[in-house]
Design a protein around this motif. Structure first.
Motif: not given
Ligand code: SF4
Ligand code: SF4
Ligand code: SF4
Lengths: 335, 220
Positions: B82-84, B103-111
């Motif tokens: 799921v991590c973009p 490279s994490c954008i902090g979108c939290q989709l992985c959570m």
């Molecule tokens: S928050 Fe999770 S899904 Fe989003 S970019 Fe970071 S590691 Fe990937």
């Protein structure tokens, strides 16, 4: 999970913009023609809304400097695909909405752009809905109902906005046709939302501490969630259970603003007398309801990890009690 | 290779030594830090390993159960696809699931995608963090052998936790899982967690020929 303002804005405004664009396409190709200037204004409005939605998506990224990597996982990530489809949609829409400033309207580029923008709008809305529907751990969302509901709500919010634009211009035939369509769309939205709320309730009830251990010595009662407590600052996938009265109250607001009031506006509009300000009120009411509906979609969603965070009902100990034991009292009395 | 940690629920006494040593090591570790901005006023901050305590059963057959819960380093980790940005990834060589903070954008989709709720969001750095299986210790060749294991395993006073390669049928962890019916949590969600637990029941007594002969000799 924790509902955040950027998430609400992105999803609601993308649906609204897509809905307006598709309504414009319907008027351009299928329905009795509305005036060109109204359609062009609607395009500008749709583009402006898409831009605001796009800007709010930057606030959802907590590290925008890594945003350049967002298309890396197009093969598997619906969020990568969402960034791509929403970006393409906004670009095509921008060309069609702003093009008439420099190019002749009603020529081939305008119609081709319109068709492409409509297809891109549908694709972007579908991909956004799939992002939520394909997460098995989000028990309330993992269902085709999520896609149906997001698409139906988005299209309807755009339809009501279009009705308001047409209603203000007193185009009776176009208003009448769109009003009939919106009557059906609102009934669909009501049905899908009721089914979705039932799914949310089932998801909430099916998760408890006993399901989280994989062991048979049930029942279980959580006594310590491991150094965490509501509102779970670092764990945004869970959110404290909404009080029953708050959930019920918000659902009532959704029914009132997204179904009852808009239906009243439609009925008043069908006989041709209610257009004008009333359609504007209908659109505002539906949009307000959409924000409340989306807040509930996020705030009331049940994540599978809730099994370990569950604030279960306290069961009194059968051993410890404040009341003196009758047997002890009897013994003391007879000492 | 799939590195994993097996916890024997018969032995775990809920002392939280593993929870604290995880935080202690990773607050200073190369792959951290686990933020600890206001530890005295806000002790409920980020933890990569949490011990959930539960009462089980009904009186008079009641008991207490402790479930140490950290990243399960799943075989089919749903947090990865799921991590973009590709920030969440699973190492091919040892199966450990990690996050590349750059490279994490902090979108939290992985959570949202992780069924176990073991990913934690660091508001200050804007990235998601989680258990790394102490990868910095495992790969630090300057450490003595006994230190090249996760901090939680090393610190467990009851030896409830065992570390090893689940893909190697000869390893201690594989044998424990096979002999003691080790199980993973929430199997219905299809993540295929590598981390397993040994259920709370008496450990089967393994008696071999030598034991039988010894007892026969001692007694008869
Ligand atoms: S928050 Fe999770 S899904 Fe989003 S970019 Fe970071 S590691 Fe990937
Ligand atoms: S436990 Fe969660 S974070 Fe860890 S690998 Fe599995 S899905 Fe990913
Ligand atoms: S250190 Fe060992 S005994 Fe203590 S809580 Fe962790 S697993 Fe259980």
């Amino acid at each position: 999970m924790r509902p955040t303002t950027p998430l609400l804005l992105i999803t609601v405004l993308q649906g609204l913009s897509g809905g307006i664009t598709l309504a414009i396409a319907a008027f351009s190709f299928l329905l009795p023609p509305a005036s060109d200037s109204i359609l062009r204004n609607a395009l500008l409005l749709s583009f402006a809304i898409a831009v605001i939605g796009g800007i709010s998506s930057f606030f959802h990224m907590h590290r925008p400097q890594a945003g350049k990597y967002i298309l890396r996982r197009l093969k598997t990530s619906w969020l990568s695909r969402e960034a791509l489809t929403t970006g393409i949609y906004a670009m095509i829409l921008g060309v069609v909405a702003l093009g008439p400033l420099v190019l002749p309207v009603n020529s081939w580029w305008y119609w081709v752009g319109g068709v492409l923008a409509s297809i891109a709008a549908l694709a972007a809305m579908f991909v956004t809905a799939m992002l939520y529907a394909t997460i098995p751990a989000m028990r309330s969302w993992h269902s085709p109902l999520t896609v149906l509901s997001m698409m139906a709500v988005g299209l309807s919010s755009g339809g009501y906005a279009m009705l308001a634009l047409l209603g203000e211009s007193h185009l009776a035939a176009a208003v009448h046709r769109l009003a009939i369509f919106m009557l059906l769309a609102t009934i669909v939205v009501a049905g899908v939302k009721l089914l979705q709320w039932k799914l949310f309730r089932d998801a909430r009830r099916s998760l408890n501490a006993a399901t989280g251990t994989g062991m048979p010595r049930a029942p279980y009662r959580i006594i310590d969630t491991g150094t965490t407590r509501p509102p779970y600052h670092t764990q945004t996938q869970v959110w404290p259970d909404l009080p029953v009265s708050l959930r019920g109250g918000l659902e009532a607001v959704v029914v009132l603003t997204m179904v009852l009031l808009p239906l009243g506006v439609i009925v008043a509009t069908l006989d041709g007398t209610g257009a004008g300000l009333l359609t504007v009120l209908g659109a505002i009411s539906f949009l307000f309801g959409t924000f409340v509906e989306r807040w509930l979609f996020f705030g009331d969603a049940t994540h599978s990890s809730k099994v370990w965070f569950v604030d279960q009902e306290k069961v009194g100990s059968r051993v410890a009690t404040n009341r003196p034991s009758p047997a002890l009292v009897h013994r003391f009395r007879n000492m | 290779m799939q590195l994993t940690i097996i916890t024997d629920l018969n032995k775990c006494v809920g002392c939280k030594s593993c929870q604290v040593s995880c935080k202690e090591h990773n607050t200073a570790g190369a792959f951290g830090p686990v933020p600890d901005n206001d530890p005295y006023r806000d002790p409920d901050g980020m933890w990569w390993n949490r011990i959930v305590g539960m009462e089980t059963g009904e009186y008079p057959n009641a008991g207490v159960l402790y479930l140490p819960k950290a990243c399960m380093h799943c075989y089919d980790a749903p947090c990865v696809p799921v991590c973009p940005t590709g920030a969440s990834y699973k190492r091919q060589d040892n199966g450990v699931v990690l996050v590349d903070y750059d490279s994490c954008i902090g979108c939290q989709l992985c959570m949202w995608a992780c069924p176990y709720g073991v990913r934690e969001f660091d508001e200050e750095h804007g990235v998601v963090k989680k258990c790394t299986m102490c990868i910095d210790r495992l790969e630090d060749e300057s450490l003595p052998d006994y230190e090249r294991q996760p901090a939680c395993v090393q610190s467990c006073p009851t030896h409830a936790r065992t570390f090893g390669d689940l893909d190697d049928p000869e390893s201690k962890v594989s044998q424990l899982v096979a002999q003691r019916q080790g199980f993973g949590l929430l199997p219905e969600l299809g993540a295929r967690p590598a981390v397993h637990y040994l259920p709370r029941r008496p450990a089967p007594v393994v008696i071999d020929e030598k034991d039988v002969l010894r007892v026969m000799e001692e007694r008869y």
